[in-house]
Design a protein around this motif. Sequence first.
Motif, PDB file in Angstrom:
ATOM      1  N   GLU A 161      59.118  12.946   8.384  1.00  0.00           N
ATOM      2  CA  GLU A 161      59.851  13.348   9.591  1.00  0.00           C
ATOM      3  C   GLU A 161      59.230  12.726  10.835  1.00  0.00           C
ATOM      4  O   GLU A 161      59.044  13.394  11.858  1.00  0.00           O
ATOM      5  CB  GLU A 161      59.942  14.875   9.700  1.00  0.00           C
ATOM      6  CG  GLU A 161      60.741  15.476   8.544  1.00  0.00           C
ATOM      7  CD  GLU A 161      61.009  16.955   8.692  1.00  0.00           C
ATOM      8  OE1 GLU A 161      60.039  17.720   8.847  1.00  0.00           O
ATOM      9  OE2 GLU A 161      62.186  17.354   8.636  1.00  0.00           O
ATOM     10  N   ALA A 162      58.941  11.450  10.704  1.00  0.00           N
ATOM     11  CA  ALA A 162      58.383  10.714  11.843  1.00  0.00           C
ATOM     12  C   ALA A 162      59.471  10.538  12.893  1.00  0.00           C
ATOM     13  O   ALA A 162      60.542  10.004  12.601  1.00  0.00           O
ATOM     14  CB  ALA A 162      57.851   9.368  11.379  1.00  0.00           C
ATOM     15  N   ARG A 163      59.207  11.004  14.097  1.00  0.00           N
ATOM     16  CA  ARG A 163      60.216  10.979  15.156  1.00  0.00           C
ATOM     17  C   ARG A 163      59.970   9.857  16.152  1.00  0.00           C
ATOM     18  O   ARG A 163      60.910   9.405  16.803  1.00  0.00           O
ATOM     19  CB  ARG A 163      60.230  12.308  15.914  1.00  0.00           C
ATOM     20  CG  ARG A 163      60.602  13.497  15.070  1.00  0.00           C
ATOM     21  CD  ARG A 163      60.662  14.778  15.899  1.00  0.00           C
ATOM     22  NE  ARG A 163      60.869  15.930  15.044  1.00  0.00           N
ATOM     23  CZ  ARG A 163      62.053  16.284  14.535  1.00  0.00           C
ATOM     24  NH1 ARG A 163      63.125  15.585  14.834  1.00  0.00           N
ATOM     25  NH2 ARG A 163      62.157  17.333  13.756  1.00  0.00           N
ATOM     26  N   THR A 164      58.734   9.503  16.328  1.00  0.00           N
ATOM     27  CA  THR A 164      58.407   8.586  17.422  1.00  0.00           C
ATOM     28  C   THR A 164      57.464   7.486  16.964  1.00  0.00           C
ATOM     29  O   THR A 164      56.811   7.600  15.927  1.00  0.00           O
ATOM     30  CB  THR A 164      57.715   9.347  18.579  1.00  0.00           C
ATOM     31  OG1 THR A 164      56.515   9.956  18.086  1.00  0.00           O
ATOM     32  CG2 THR A 164      58.618  10.412  19.166  1.00  0.00           C
ATOM     33  N   TYR A 219      54.798  11.875  20.978  1.00  0.00           N
ATOM     34  CA  TYR A 219      55.592  11.261  22.056  1.00  0.00           C
ATOM     35  C   TYR A 219      55.720   9.779  21.777  1.00  0.00           C
ATOM     36  O   TYR A 219      54.904   9.194  21.057  1.00  0.00           O
ATOM     37  CB  TYR A 219      54.954  11.517  23.425  1.00  0.00           C
ATOM     38  CG  TYR A 219      53.623  10.832  23.648  1.00  0.00           C
ATOM     39  CD1 TYR A 219      53.552   9.502  24.062  1.00  0.00           C
ATOM     40  CD2 TYR A 219      52.427  11.506  23.450  1.00  0.00           C
ATOM     41  CE1 TYR A 219      52.338   8.877  24.278  1.00  0.00           C
ATOM     42  CE2 TYR A 219      51.202  10.894  23.652  1.00  0.00           C
ATOM     43  CZ  TYR A 219      51.164   9.572  24.069  1.00  0.00           C
ATOM     44  OH  TYR A 219      49.956   8.953  24.266  1.00  0.00           O
ATOM     45  N   CYS A 221      58.681   6.220  21.577  1.00  0.00           N
ATOM     46  CA  CYS A 221      60.074   5.809  21.380  1.00  0.00           C
ATOM     47  C   CYS A 221      60.584   6.475  20.107  1.00  0.00           C
ATOM     48  O   CYS A 221      59.821   6.719  19.173  1.00  0.00           O
ATOM     49  CB  CYS A 221      60.165   4.297  21.193  1.00  0.00           C
ATOM     50  SG  CYS A 221      59.364   3.325  22.489  1.00  0.00           S
ATOM     51  N   GLY A 222      61.856   6.744  20.050  1.00  0.00           N
ATOM     52  CA  GLY A 222      62.426   7.220  18.798  1.00  0.00           C
ATOM     53  C   GLY A 222      62.261   6.149  17.721  1.00  0.00           C
ATOM     54  O   GLY A 222      62.360   4.955  18.003  1.00  0.00           O
TER      55      GLY A 222
END
Lengths: 225, 309
Positions: A161-164, A219, A221-222
């Motif tokens: 679930e890496a978001r950034t 935090y 970039c997406g």
Amino acid sequence: MARMNRTGKITSIAASLALAAGAALTIGVTSASAGPEHAHHAQEQAKAVVGHAAPDFTLTDINGVEFTLSAVLAEEGVNAVVLEWFNPDCPFVKKHHVHNQTMKSLASKFEEKGVRWFAINSGAEGKQGAGIDRNKLAATEYGIEYPILLDSYGEVGHLYEARTTPHMYVIDSEGVLAYAGAIDNNQMMRTLGDTNYVEDALTALLAGEAVETTTSRSYGCGVKY
Amino acid sequence: MFVSVVRLMLVGIAVCCAPALAGGPAAQAPDPGDQGIAMEHVKAELAFDRTAMSPGGTATVGIRFVIEDGWHLYWRNSGDSGMPISVTFDAPKGVRIGALQWPAPKRHVYGVGSVDYIYEHEVALLADVEIDDRFATGDEIEITASFELLACKEACVFGAGARSSVIGIAESGSMSVPDWMKKNRERIPLRDQSSLRVRWDGTDLLISVYEREGAQRLSFFPSAPAAVRPSKPEIDGISETGLLRIAYSQQIIGAPLVAGVVEVVGPDGPSWIEIETTPPTADADEGGANEPTPHTPTTKQTINNRSGD
């Protein structure tokens, strides 16, 4: 003796990873044609949760070398693994690779203490910063000496679930996810945080102490899935 | 007499053009001092809401960003990615500039259930300005707003710059509110949450409207605590039922404050309200995680400072 010790460690890690993997112990991304099938396997595998076994995976780096998390953890002398979600063209990645040497310095500092560091690029083909050529160039431009793994179908990214970019994960020697979140506590582009969560987590793990901050909000970039 | 010569040189173009730009529909050209690729996609200007300030008086200053189609900037809580716009004001002694006022953002859902809070097309951040009695008729005051921002489309790029504007001191000034300032001011959330019922059910935050008739849609834009995101904001951050149930993990227990903005869309259009509420304590959670009472924490109205500013 070395072989016996290593075997013992493998057994321990395999038991931990099995908890996370369920029926599908590992997923593999060994060829470009493997995407849809492996994506299915990835959905079957348990997601990354701090305090639980880190999901196992196999990915290939920009030089064609294949890495399997469980195998890396089983290597002699490996005390922890750091995963760094990466996109060389994201300004936040540049913050910590170009304008500051955050990642390189930390990876170097902890390398001799048995910490293996991997960058993972989950950018889909054609997206910003994705692809073998761009990442090979980035490795040279940024002076990155640790492996950059390509996850172009985003399977491992979704598993964790890496978001950034960056999104940081610290895995202890037993294969347990010990920290997930930001590299530090300052989201702004021109200022480094006064607390580096990854450094703190590694320092605690290597001292045999509990990690104080086990999660933080990443935090950056997406991720360009 | 209060204008710094050095700063005038640095921001000369912005200063000279500010009055002409204040009411105009078009943004100014990029400032030579701008930095970063983002400023190829974002134009900035600074203006006051009146032609002059009276001695000891007040005004509003606004920094406006006009954003190229397809690109976006970020609210004070950027969400799961991005970076909030950062603005730092520089003003002479005797000038007090209040907290930034942020218009309500828009939800942007993408990727692995990620939610960002963004601005598209245009946004202006406003601040109240007060001057003390050291300023007299005939003086001038220069205010400079230095900013940093992240502009994203498919990719993200960084930008930074500064804009200045000068306002004179006169016995009588007249309002000259740019259209863009009026439009953005309408989206500044109210600080009175008395129209909302805000309570906790275990670690779920419940928000509803007392006068539910006509309330069609509620959305929540969380701003604090920055370190704890709602568990599923992509799903429960918006509701068509008149009741928002926003799930948090156990991490929220004991956090000093949960704050954010509630968007209420009714027959008369949208409105926005700042809320603050104290999350459950460990004792309250142990006592009955699914009972709104008697462990319902108190809520309090935001008075002066916006969390996250």
